[in-house]
Design an enzyme around this catalytic site. Sequence first.
Site, PDB file in Angstrom:
ATOM      1  N   HIS A  56       0.853  -1.195   0.000  1.00 19.51           N
ATOM      2  CA  HIS A  56       0.000   0.000   0.000  1.00 19.51           C
ATOM      3  C   HIS A  56       0.885   1.239   0.000  1.00 19.51           C
ATOM      4  O   HIS A  56       2.113   1.141   0.006  1.00 19.51           O
ATOM      5  CB  HIS A  56      -0.990  -0.014   1.164  1.00 19.51           C
ATOM      6  CG  HIS A  56      -0.401   0.020   2.543  1.00 19.51           C
ATOM      7  ND1 HIS A  56       0.370  -1.011   3.056  1.00 19.51           N
ATOM      8  CD2 HIS A  56      -0.476   0.956   3.544  1.00 19.51           C
ATOM      9  CE1 HIS A  56       0.724  -0.721   4.303  1.00 19.51           C
ATOM     10  NE2 HIS A  56       0.240   0.469   4.615  1.00 19.51           N
ATOM     11  N   HIS A  58       1.328   3.939   2.109  1.00 21.79           N
ATOM     12  CA  HIS A  58       1.815   4.699   3.263  1.00 21.79           C
ATOM     13  C   HIS A  58       3.346   4.829   3.240  1.00 21.79           C
ATOM     14  O   HIS A  58       4.052   3.906   2.824  1.00 21.79           O
ATOM     15  CB  HIS A  58       1.353   4.056   4.568  1.00 21.79           C
ATOM     16  CG  HIS A  58      -0.097   4.297   4.857  1.00 21.79           C
ATOM     17  ND1 HIS A  58      -0.817   3.550   5.766  1.00 21.79           N
ATOM     18  CD2 HIS A  58      -0.978   5.201   4.349  1.00 21.79           C
ATOM     19  CE1 HIS A  58      -2.065   3.998   5.815  1.00 21.79           C
ATOM     20  NE2 HIS A  58      -2.187   4.994   4.968  1.00 21.79           N
ATOM     21  N   ASP A  60       5.710   4.574   5.353  1.00 21.61           N
ATOM     22  CA  ASP A  60       6.532   3.551   6.000  1.00 21.61           C
ATOM     23  C   ASP A  60       6.436   2.197   5.288  1.00 21.61           C
ATOM     24  O   ASP A  60       6.931   1.187   5.783  1.00 21.61           O
ATOM     25  CB  ASP A  60       6.175   3.409   7.485  1.00 21.61           C
ATOM     26  CG  ASP A  60       4.759   2.904   7.720  1.00 21.61           C
ATOM     27  OD1 ASP A  60       3.862   3.258   6.931  1.00 21.61           O
ATOM     28  OD2 ASP A  60       4.537   2.157   8.695  1.00 21.61           O
ATOM     29  N   HIS A  61       5.831   2.217   4.102  1.00 17.94           N
ATOM     30  CA  HIS A  61       5.762   1.013   3.274  1.00 17.94           C
ATOM     31  C   HIS A  61       6.259   1.247   1.852  1.00 17.94           C
ATOM     32  O   HIS A  61       6.726   0.301   1.208  1.00 17.94           O
ATOM     33  CB  HIS A  61       4.331   0.477   3.236  1.00 17.94           C
ATOM     34  CG  HIS A  61       3.910  -0.109   4.541  1.00 17.94           C
ATOM     35  ND1 HIS A  61       3.948  -1.459   4.799  1.00 17.94           N
ATOM     36  CD2 HIS A  61       3.497   0.489   5.685  1.00 17.94           C
ATOM     37  CE1 HIS A  61       3.558  -1.664   6.050  1.00 17.94           C
ATOM     38  NE2 HIS A  61       3.285  -0.494   6.610  1.00 17.94           N
ATOM     39  N   HIS A 113      -7.505  -0.852   5.316  1.00 17.00           N
ATOM     40  CA  HIS A 113      -6.509   0.035   5.933  1.00 17.00           C
ATOM     41  C   HIS A 113      -6.266   1.209   4.988  1.00 17.00           C
ATOM     42  O   HIS A 113      -6.308   2.376   5.397  1.00 17.00           O
ATOM     43  CB  HIS A 113      -5.236  -0.766   6.180  1.00 17.00           C
ATOM     44  CG  HIS A 113      -4.111   0.002   6.781  1.00 17.00           C
ATOM     45  ND1 HIS A 113      -4.152   0.507   8.069  1.00 17.00           N
ATOM     46  CD2 HIS A 113      -2.888   0.340   6.278  1.00 17.00           C
ATOM     47  CE1 HIS A 113      -3.003   1.135   8.329  1.00 17.00           C
ATOM     48  NE2 HIS A 113      -2.233   1.041   7.267  1.00 17.00           N
ATOM     49  N   ASP A 132      -0.293  -4.217   6.254  1.00 11.94           N
ATOM     50  CA  ASP A 132      -0.961  -3.739   7.464  1.00 11.94           C
ATOM     51  C   ASP A 132      -2.413  -4.183   7.532  1.00 11.94           C
ATOM     52  O   ASP A 132      -3.218  -3.563   8.232  1.00 11.94           O
ATOM     53  CB  ASP A 132      -0.909  -2.205   7.521  1.00 11.94           C
ATOM     54  CG  ASP A 132       0.448  -1.673   7.935  1.00 11.94           C
ATOM     55  OD1 ASP A 132       1.357  -2.471   8.203  1.00 11.94           O
ATOM     56  OD2 ASP A 132       0.600  -0.430   7.959  1.00 11.94           O
ATOM     57  N   HIS A 170       4.534  -5.019  11.101  1.00  7.05           N
ATOM     58  CA  HIS A 170       4.879  -4.289  12.332  1.00  7.05           C
ATOM     59  C   HIS A 170       4.957  -5.231  13.524  1.00  7.05           C
ATOM     60  O   HIS A 170       4.266  -6.243  13.582  1.00  7.05           O
ATOM     61  CB  HIS A 170       3.833  -3.209  12.634  1.00  7.05           C
ATOM     62  CG  HIS A 170       3.817  -2.070  11.674  1.00  7.05           C
ATOM     63  ND1 HIS A 170       4.614  -0.963  11.823  1.00  7.05           N
ATOM     64  CD2 HIS A 170       3.097  -1.883  10.545  1.00  7.05           C
ATOM     65  CE1 HIS A 170       4.375  -0.115  10.827  1.00  7.05           C
ATOM     66  NE2 HIS A 170       3.458  -0.655  10.038  1.00  7.05           N
TER      67      HIS A 170
END
Length: 253
Positions: A56, A58, A60-61, A113, A132, A170
């Site tokens: 996805h 985001h 941090d991805h 998400h 996530d 995570h």
Amino acid sequence: MPLVVHQFPCLQDNYGFLARDEATGQTACIDTPDAQAILRELDKLGWSLTLILNTHWHPDHAGGNAEIKAATGAVVVGPGEVEKLSPVDREVHGGDRVQLGETTFEVIETGGHTLGHIAYHDAADSMAFVGDTLFALGCGRLFEGTPQQMWTSLQRLAALPEATTVYCAHEYTAANARFALSVDHDPALKARADQVFAARERGEPTVPTTIALEKATNPFLRAPLLAAAMGIGGAADYEAFAAVRKAKDEFKG
């Protein structure tokens, strides 16, 4: 020959994953939380990167995509929403297949998400990289999707073979366990929570998990069984899930 996965911590609580097709030596990184950490691990292992597989958009991805692509020439594969951060070379959707050497990943649509979230399932090696959407004892927050969409996505993952190894992105498991114990008093959950707390005390990861373990103990997958205790007996399954997700969002433990 099997897919070999190298897992390592990065950022505050993310995991990086490098997956190497042993037959050909081709390697993918699943998401790019920390470009420098990923490049260091590749160098340490002596692996060359072929693909970036995003789940996805985001940061941090997918935030490391551009730097890693510039350094390695890897092909970026992912949902179209990743274009919010950087270009995608190949946009994929649920049902598509991605080849890494002799390894085949099936793309599973897992929106909720984020709207375009996807997972990658390697059936031959019984592995799934779920970003996530599903966590050990948890699930992702609904930043963009609806409870019904997320419940449907979780059911797609729960339908995978129970022996499937699940790589979630995570290390949230101890916090998830504390919440789970507040809504579910099943003995199997209590036993697992004790194991999780002990593992974290020792500094050990609680990822990966398995589909079987999550179906047995994850309160988000068990939501319909918890509905009566939460005062919503007779609710639709996705409504029970929504109630558990709301309780988690408000949990202060």
